[in-house]
Design a protein around this motif. Structure first.
Motif, mmCIF file in Angstrom:
data_model
loop_
_atom_site.group_PDB
_atom_site.id
_atom_site.type_symbol
_atom_site.label_atom_id
_atom_site.label_comp_id
_atom_site.label_asym_id
_atom_site.label_seq_id
_atom_site.Cartn_x
_atom_site.Cartn_y
_atom_site.Cartn_z
ATOM 1 N N GLU A 109 0.834 -1.214 0.000
ATOM 2 C CA GLU A 109 0.000 0.000 0.000
ATOM 3 C C GLU A 109 0.866 1.261 0.000
ATOM 4 O OE1 GLU A 109 -3.142 -0.303 -0.527
ATOM 5 O OE2 GLU A 109 -3.425 -2.411 -0.025
ATOM 6 N N HIS A 111 1.068 3.804 -1.719
ATOM 7 C CA HIS A 111 0.446 5.090 -2.012
ATOM 8 C C HIS A 111 0.137 5.901 -0.753
ATOM 9 C CE1 HIS A 111 -2.801 2.143 -1.590
ATOM 10 N NE2 HIS A 111 -3.438 3.116 -0.975
ATOM 11 N N SER A 142 0.886 -1.187 -4.854
ATOM 12 C CA SER A 142 -0.231 -0.261 -4.723
ATOM 13 C C SER A 142 -1.211 -0.509 -5.853
ATOM 14 C CB SER A 142 0.254 1.187 -4.777
ATOM 15 O OG SER A 142 -0.837 2.071 -4.767
ATOM 16 N N ALA A 143 -2.472 -0.523 -5.498
ATOM 17 C CA ALA A 143 -3.504 -0.645 -6.527
ATOM 18 C C ALA A 143 -3.943 0.721 -7.015
ATOM 19 C CB ALA A 143 -4.709 -1.402 -5.970
ATOM 20 N N THR A 144 -3.500 1.778 -6.354
ATOM 21 C CA THR A 144 -4.007 3.112 -6.693
ATOM 22 C C THR A 144 -2.911 4.144 -6.944
ATOM 23 O OG1 THR A 144 -4.171 3.691 -4.347
ATOM 24 C CG2 THR A 144 -6.129 2.744 -5.383
ATOM 25 N N LEU A 145 -1.683 3.718 -7.138
ATOM 26 C CA LEU A 145 -0.593 4.660 -7.396
ATOM 27 C C LEU A 145 -0.507 4.914 -8.893
ATOM 28 C CD1 LEU A 145 1.653 6.261 -6.005
ATOM 29 C CD2 LEU A 145 3.159 4.310 -6.349
ATOM 30 N N ARG A 147 -2.502 6.192 -12.642
ATOM 31 C CA ARG A 147 -3.601 5.659 -13.451
ATOM 32 C C ARG A 147 -3.129 4.683 -14.500
ATOM 33 N NH1 ARG A 147 -5.174 11.447 -15.251
ATOM 34 N NH2 ARG A 147 -2.928 11.320 -15.262
ATOM 35 N N ARG A 177 -6.086 -5.737 -15.960
ATOM 36 C CA ARG A 177 -7.430 -6.043 -15.487
ATOM 37 C C ARG A 177 -8.227 -6.687 -16.600
ATOM 38 N NH1 ARG A 177 -7.603 -0.474 -12.495
ATOM 39 N NH2 ARG A 177 -6.687 -1.147 -10.538
#
Length: 183
Positions: A109, A111, A142-145, A147, A177
């Protein structure tokens, strides 16, 4: 970063290492009991076993065990890493000799390590590398760092600022994905 993330790994790690009993691992958090000799320690161990099951043979579940036999794989969080670096009682866990084979540091994680927290973590990692007298390979998840590929420069800059390590575009792995028929 969070105990929940640390302890989320127990079942998987036990499964991966069940046939490799010479690879020791442990979890060093605020919930890790000091030892098994005190009533409080025994109570904490019983609660641990109730929640996570019986520890495997290569799992160290008390701080005393971790200090006496620093594991090959140590799960912790940044708060406890800070303590490990300053408490004399934990010196054996984070000594240069204990870290002589430190090859990887995984930051799950990643981010969340932005702003003042990111600066603190960066300095903490530098202190750890100074004690270890080596520079391990960092793995940031990180899944959100960012786009995607359009943010590669920002991702590389973030990783470099956090770990004081240079990264190349090829070092970044993006998830692919797959859309299922229900989307």
């Amino acid at each position: 970063p969070l105990n929940a993330l640390v302890y989320d790994q127990i079942d998987r790690l036990r499964e991966y290492l069940k046939n490799y009993e010479d690879i020791k691992f442990g979890f060093y958090t605020g919930r890790t009991p000091e030892n098994s000799k005190t009533p409080d320690g025994r109570k904490q161990i019983a609660a641990y076993k109730k929640k996570y099951g019986e520890p495997s043979k290569n799992e160290l579940i008390t701080r005393e065990d971790i200090r006496n036999n620093p594991p090959h794989i140590l799960f912790t969080n940044y708060s406890m890493l800070e303590y490990l670096l300053i408490r004399p009682s934990d010196e054996r866990i984070i000594s240069e000799s204990a870290l002589k084979k430190l090859n990887f540091i995984v930051l799950d994680e990643a981010h969340i390590y932005r702003g003042s927290l990111g600066i603190e973590i960066s300095l903490l990692l530098r202190r750890l590398m100074g004690v270890a007298n080596r520079k391990p390979q960092f793995v940031l998840t990180s899944a959100t760092l960012g786009r995607g590929k359009e943010d590669i420069d920002e991702i590389l800059s973030f990783a470099k600022n956090l770990t004081s390590t240079n990264y190349e575009e090829d070092d970044v792995i993006f998830a692919i994905r797959h859309q299922n028929k229900f989307d």
